[in-house]
Scaffold this active site. Structure first.
Site, short mmCIF file in Angstrom:
data_model
loop_
_atom_site.label_atom_id
_atom_site.label_comp_id
_atom_site.label_asym_id
_atom_site.label_seq_id
_atom_site.Cartn_x
_atom_site.Cartn_y
_atom_site.Cartn_z
N GLU A 125 0.41 -0.72 0.13
CA GLU A 125 0.10 -0.19 -0.18
C GLU A 125 0.44 0.93 0.17
OE1 GLU A 125 -3.87 -1.19 2.33
OE2 GLU A 125 -2.69 0.22 3.45
N CYS A 126 0.68 2.45 -1.07
CA CYS A 126 1.00 3.34 -0.57
C CYS A 126 2.46 3.52 -1.25
CB CYS A 126 0.55 4.20 0.18
SG CYS A 126 1.02 5.69 -0.48
N ALA A 127 3.46 3.44 0.03
CA ALA A 127 4.57 3.32 0.39
C ALA A 127 5.41 2.68 -0.17
CB ALA A 127 5.76 4.00 1.58
#
Length: 452
Positions: A337-339
């Site tokens: 997720e994201c990072a």
């Protein structure tokens, strides 16, 4: 003496707007009551990952989020009861202004909404630095706007002097809302910020400990803790059972590696609990320090955080980058997720990353922020196509995709678009999701760990 989770005393700390001092007051209250020997349960309204880290320092308990958009209003009470089980007091830090919720959704996910769901009294934190008599009109407006929200008191923040305090108290006498605390300006309680908010605890451990101690001392000196605890005890009883992660019977436990350390600090406590209940042995590792994945790793979860801040160090850890690439190439389940998405790209700001995805990532001046309604477009290790989930985006980066992967999500707001990547066992996306809303996500992921 501890209370049952349905009757635990509780306070919601709200404010007219962001920047009023909610985090200082909430964290300070947690620290002050914990110093008295109380078991304090810390909570945060909304999707914020950073404030709960400071709450955990103050209480010695994991910080938990209460998000009525991501999880649905029906789960707020059960999730609260799960976190507050066996505690003497719960302190819930609000989000933004008290009545600010999901855009276009009325009160949904606002601090006021969660306070009503928890049947909890509200303490309004007011930045009084540029007002005197006007504070009464402000407090009266917030206290009377929704009769179902019970504002039980006010804490005045950034008060300049004894004379200023006297003027504020005189004005508030007419508003009928008691002053439960007065805090002077105190630079020592300030915490540093950058492009996505406060700097996480994991990046400034010793300084964060000192800041939390200062918050606790300021609150002890400036607030009426007895009156605040009495107010907390006036909360209404909650009905229903506490949330529990559904348990899967299994004779073996699959090792699921979860990225941690300063670069990957964004995670919900319930995710680890769900993975464990589904039959995983969760092992946390630090991509900045560890050169190999944990022994026996069958699946990998890489949550959010700040890889852009640590891009050079992450890139320099070539052995781990190769290990992550090899795990993904084997078809093992990987959820990012994201990072985590940025870490799986070929490069981030020109520095080599894991190269799992044919995509490049870079910092941007544009902030992407907001709740999202999403539908899974491809079968993946997390969900079957057609599964609907709600998520949240919060980043200042851009990913430019290449080829070879299917989209993960179809997103409806703020515009219709596709988002994320599904490739072999990899599910990578900007969307932060809360798996308590869809427990099948963790079960499906662990089952793929067994069969991949």
């Amino acid at each position: 003496m501890t209370s049952s989770s349905s009757s635990v005393p509780r306070l919601v700390i709200a404010a007219p707007s962001s920047g009023s001092g909610k985090t200082t007051v909430a964290t300070g209250l947690m620290a002050a009551f914990a110093a008295r020997g109380l078991a304090v349960s810390p909570h945060k309204v909304g999707p914020d990952y950073i404030d709960p880290g400071y709450h955990a320092l103050a209480t010695g308990r994991v910080g938990r989020n209460l998000d009525a958009y991501l999880c649905g209003p029906e789960l707020i009470g059960p999730l609260f009861a799960h976190g507050a089980r066996g505690c003497d007091l719960a302190v819930v830090e609000g989000v933004m202004g008290m009545y600010d919720g999901a855009a276009g959704e009325g009160e949904l996910a606002s601090t006021a909404h969660v306070a009503k769901l928890l049947r909890a009294p509200v303490v309004l934190v007011v930045d009084a630095s540029s007002q005197s008599r006007s504070v009464a009109a402000l407090v009266h407006g917030f206290a009377s706007w929704d009769p179902q929200v019970r504002v039980g008191g006010v804490i005045l923040n950034k008060v300049a002097s004894d004379r200023h305090e006297a003027l504020l108290r005189e004005a508030l006498d007419a508003a009928g809302v008691p002053v439960l605390g007065v805090l002077r300006r105190a630079p020592q309680v300030d915490t540093p910020s950058r492009h996505l908010g406060l700097v996480p605890v994991a990046e400034r451990q010793s300084a964060a400990v000192e800041a939390v101690a200062a918050m606790g001392a300021q609150v002890r000196e400036g607030c009426d803790l007895e009156a605040l605890f009495a107010l907390a005890r006036s909360a209404g009883a909650l009905t229903g059972e506490a949330w529990e992660a559904p348990v899967t019977s299994t004779t073996t436990r699959e090792v699921v590696a979860v990225a941690g350390g300063p670069a990957f600090t964004f995670s919900y406590a319930e995710h680890t609990e769900l993975l464990t209940a589904a039959g995983a042995e969760v092992v946390v590792f630090d991509p900045l320090r560890d050169e190999q994945l944990p022994d026996g790793t069958r699946g990998l979860v890489i949550g959010g955080g700040f890889p852009e801040v640590y891009a050079a160090e992450l890139s320099a850890n070539e052995p781990l980058r190769k290990a992550v690439g090899a795990l993904a190439e084997s078809g093992a389940p990987v959820a990012a997720e994201c990072a985590g998405l940025l870490y799986l790209c070929r490069e981030l700001d020109g520095r080599p990353m894991c190269g799992v995805l044919d995509a490049t990532a870079r910092m941007s001046q544009r902030l992407t922020l907001g709740y999202r309604d999403a539908v899974a477009l491809s079968d993946s290790v997390l969900a079957v196509a057609g599964t609907r989930m709600r998520g949240h985006e919060f980043h200042r980066t851009v990913v430019e995709p290449g080829s070879g992967a299917a989209p993960a999500w179809g997103v409806r707001a703020p515009e219709r678009r596709v988002e994320g990547f599904v490739q072999q066992g990899v599910h990578a996306s900007y969307l932060h999701t809360h798996w308590a809303a869809e427990p099948g996500v963790a079960r499906r992921f662990v089952e793929r760990c067994r069969t991949s």
